[in-house]
Design an enzyme around this catalytic site. Structure first.
Site, PDB file in Angstrom:
ATOM      1  N   ASP A 133       0.850  -1.201   0.000  1.00 20.41           N
ATOM      2  CA  ASP A 133       0.000   0.000   0.000  1.00 20.41           C
ATOM      3  C   ASP A 133       0.881   1.244   0.000  1.00 20.41           C
ATOM      4  O   ASP A 133       1.706   1.413   0.898  1.00 20.41           O
ATOM      5  CB  ASP A 133      -0.894   0.000   1.239  1.00 20.41           C
ATOM      6  CG  ASP A 133      -1.851  -1.175   1.237  1.00 20.41           C
ATOM      7  OD1 ASP A 133      -2.811  -1.149   0.444  1.00 20.41           O
ATOM      8  OD2 ASP A 133      -1.618  -2.136   1.997  1.00 20.41           O
TER       9      ASP A 133
ATOM     10  N   ASP B   2       5.005   0.833  -7.917  1.00 14.55           N
ATOM     11  CA  ASP B   2       4.860   1.700  -9.092  1.00 14.55           C
ATOM     12  C   ASP B   2       4.553   3.131  -8.640  1.00 14.55           C
ATOM     13  O   ASP B   2       3.937   3.888  -9.381  1.00 14.55           O
ATOM     14  CB  ASP B   2       3.815   1.155 -10.087  1.00 14.55           C
ATOM     15  CG  ASP B   2       2.456   0.890  -9.468  1.00 14.55           C
ATOM     16  OD1 ASP B   2       2.261   1.207  -8.281  1.00 14.55           O
ATOM     17  OD2 ASP B   2       1.567   0.364 -10.171  1.00 14.55           O
TER      18      ASP B   2
ATOM     19  N   GLU C 145      -0.319  -4.936  -9.599  1.00 11.01           N
ATOM     20  CA  GLU C 145       0.614  -4.444 -10.627  1.00 11.01           C
ATOM     21  C   GLU C 145      -0.132  -4.222 -11.945  1.00 11.01           C
ATOM     22  O   GLU C 145       0.070  -3.207 -12.624  1.00 11.01           O
ATOM     23  CB  GLU C 145       1.727  -5.483 -10.801  1.00 11.01           C
ATOM     24  CG  GLU C 145       2.770  -5.170 -11.839  1.00 11.01           C
ATOM     25  CD  GLU C 145       3.882  -6.226 -11.843  1.00 11.01           C
ATOM     26  OE1 GLU C 145       3.754  -7.261 -11.149  1.00 11.01           O
ATOM     27  OE2 GLU C 145       4.893  -5.998 -12.523  1.00 11.01           O
TER      28      GLU C 145
ATOM     29  N   THR D 133       1.627  -9.343 -10.552  1.00 15.63           N
ATOM     30  CA  THR D 133       0.566  -9.436  -9.540  1.00 15.63           C
ATOM     31  C   THR D 133      -0.686  -8.697 -10.016  1.00 15.63           C
ATOM     32  O   THR D 133      -0.655  -7.913 -10.962  1.00 15.63           O
ATOM     33  CB  THR D 133       1.026  -8.830  -8.205  1.00 15.63           C
ATOM     34  OG1 THR D 133       1.045  -7.407  -8.341  1.00 15.63           O
ATOM     35  CG2 THR D 133       2.389  -9.349  -7.794  1.00 15.63           C
ATOM     36  N   ARG D 134      -1.759  -8.943  -9.298  1.00 11.31           N
ATOM     37  CA  ARG D 134      -3.038  -8.340  -9.676  1.00 11.31           C
ATOM     38  C   ARG D 134      -2.974  -6.814  -9.518  1.00 11.31           C
ATOM     39  O   ARG D 134      -3.443  -6.070 -10.361  1.00 11.31           O
ATOM     40  CB  ARG D 134      -4.138  -8.912  -8.786  1.00 11.31           C
ATOM     41  CG  ARG D 134      -5.509  -8.728  -9.400  1.00 11.31           C
ATOM     42  CD  ARG D 134      -6.601  -9.015  -8.415  1.00 11.31           C
ATOM     43  NE  ARG D 134      -6.724 -10.425  -8.065  1.00 11.31           N
ATOM     44  CZ  ARG D 134      -7.658 -10.887  -7.245  1.00 11.31           C
ATOM     45  NH1 ARG D 134      -8.507 -10.052  -6.695  1.00 11.31           N
ATOM     46  NH2 ARG D 134      -7.732 -12.161  -6.955  1.00 11.31           N
TER      47      ARG D 134
HETATM   48  C1  LIG Z   1      -1.684  -2.790  -2.746  1.00  7.46           C
HETATM   49  S1  LIG Z   1      -1.950  -4.388  -2.171  1.00  7.46           S
HETATM   50  C2  LIG Z   1      -0.896  -5.417  -3.204  1.00  7.46           C
HETATM   51  C3  LIG Z   1      -1.225  -6.875  -3.083  1.00  7.46           C
HETATM   52  C4  LIG Z   1      -0.328  -7.819  -3.896  1.00  7.46           C
HETATM   53  N1  LIG Z   1       1.027  -7.821  -3.370  1.00  7.46           N
HETATM   54  C5  LIG Z   1      -0.329  -7.438  -5.350  1.00  7.46           C
HETATM   55  O1  LIG Z   1       0.687  -6.901  -5.822  1.00  7.46           O
HETATM   56  O2  LIG Z   1      -1.348  -7.682  -6.018  1.00  7.46           O
HETATM   57  C6  LIG Z   1      -1.021  -4.388  -0.661  1.00  7.46           C
HETATM   58  C7  LIG Z   1      -1.401  -5.532   0.224  1.00  7.46           C
HETATM   59  O3  LIG Z   1      -0.563  -5.536   1.374  1.00  7.46           O
HETATM   60  C8  LIG Z   1      -1.348  -5.917   2.471  1.00  7.46           C
HETATM   61  N2  LIG Z   1      -0.670  -5.426   3.697  1.00  7.46           N
HETATM   62  C9  LIG Z   1      -0.534  -4.151   4.109  1.00  7.46           C
HETATM   63  N3  LIG Z   1       0.087  -4.097   5.299  1.00  7.46           N
HETATM   64  C10 LIG Z   1       0.376  -5.383   5.627  1.00  7.46           C
HETATM   65  C11 LIG Z   1       1.003  -5.978   6.732  1.00  7.46           C
HETATM   66  N4  LIG Z   1       1.440  -5.240   7.756  1.00  7.46           N
HETATM   67  N5  LIG Z   1       1.141  -7.302   6.746  1.00  7.46           N
HETATM   68  C12 LIG Z   1       0.690  -8.070   5.714  1.00  7.46           C
HETATM   69  N6  LIG Z   1       0.076  -7.558   4.640  1.00  7.46           N
HETATM   70  C13 LIG Z   1      -0.086  -6.228   4.602  1.00  7.46           C
HETATM   71  C14 LIG Z   1      -2.695  -5.277   2.211  1.00  7.46           C
HETATM   72  O4  LIG Z   1      -3.758  -5.879   2.931  1.00  7.46           O
HETATM   73  C15 LIG Z   1      -2.842  -5.453   0.719  1.00  7.46           C
HETATM   74  O5  LIG Z   1      -3.502  -6.664   0.387  1.00  7.46           O
END
Ligand SMILES: C[S@@+](CC[C@H](N)C(=O)[O-])C[C@H]1O[C@@H](n2cnc3c(N)ncnc32)[C@H](O)[C@@H]1O
Length: 230
Positions: free
Chosen positions: A132, A168, A209, A206-207
């Site tokens: 995030d 990104d 991405e 990844t999704r």
């Molecule tokens: C923007 S999404 C990207 C998900 C995946 N990596 C992708 O590229 O499709 C970021 C993910 O990180 C998870 N996340 C954020 N902080 C986290 C933490 N402290 N521990 C584990 N996951 C976390 C969020 O719930 C979210 O699903």
């Protein structure tokens, strides 16, 4: 668990969104208990798969596509995954079931809690892919990449182990590079621009991405754990 200066701030957004489809919801009650890591006590990865050649961790695996693909490609490795977003966990379980994977274990929660339960130098690889971005300045403190998390990443990686970070968002790339390069425990492996501009050969898109929500083309930063102290 390390003391974070901002307290236990959430680095993730929602933990549940749209209703979870019936099959996935049922996997949360059947398959997840079988794969769930017990982090209330120290986690010894090799006790989970004694013949594992390597142990990898993906932090924030989202829908689990990357986690499942890597686990499929490396059946000799044990893949740990942490993700608090329940819809994502349910989706990952679907992939795990579909590919009949036996080398994946999950923590349906904050990866920082899992890191704290892991012994020193137990991991060969860590993936943090498109975390995030928290683009607003006042939210930067929610970013996963903080000094305390970096210290933990360095602690759990074995010397020679590797951390891959992808984003990104230009500002998050700068933020991460600046902070990771402050520690001698992690060495950026890039030799030329293509090393961070092009996806590594073993990268699985990844999704998140694919959504191209950021303000730059993806960059991929690969770090190696040195033998030096953090
Ligand atoms: C923007 S999404 C990207 C998900 C995946 N990596 C992708 O590229 O499709 C970021 C993910 O990180 C998870 N996340 C954020 N902080 C986290 C933490 N402290 N521990 C584990 N996951 C976390 C969020 O719930 C979210 O699903």
């Amino acid at each position: 668990m390390p003391q974070y200066p901002h307290g236990p701030l959430r680095s993730f957004g929602r933990i549940k969104a749209r209703p979870i489809k019936a099959r996935r919801a049922s996997l949360l009650t059947t398959l997840l208990p079988e794969l769930a890591l017990e982090i209330g006590q120290p986690v010894a990865p090799l006790s989970l798969k004694p013949d594992a050649a390597e142990v990898w961790l993906e932090i924030g695996f989202g829908g689990g596509e990357h986690l499942a693909a890597q686990a499929t490609g490396r059946p000799d490795a044990l893949l740990l995954g942490a993700e608090p977003f329940l819809n994502g966990v349910a989706s990952a379980l679907r992939h795990i079931e579909a590919a009949s994977l036996t080398n994946v274990r999950l923590h349906a929660g904050d990866a920082r809690d899992l890191l704290a339960a892991l012994p020193t130098a137990c991991l060969d690889r860590i993936f943090i892919l498109f975390p995030d971005p928290w683009p607003k300045q006042r939210h930067h403190k929610r970013r996963l990449i903080q000094p305390e998390t970096i210290a933990e990443l360095a602690r759990v990686l074995r010397p020679g182990g590797r951390l891959r970070f992808a984003t990104d968002w230009a500002d998050y790339a700068d933020w991460t590079l600046e902070r990771l390069m402050r520690t001698t425990a992690l060495v950026w492996t890039a030799q030329r621009a293509d090393d961070w501009r092009l996806a590594p050969a073993d990268h699985v898109p990844t999704r998140y991405e694919a959504k191209k929500l950021g303000d730059i083309a993806p960059i991929y930063l690969e770090f190696e754990r040195s033998a030096l102290e953090a």
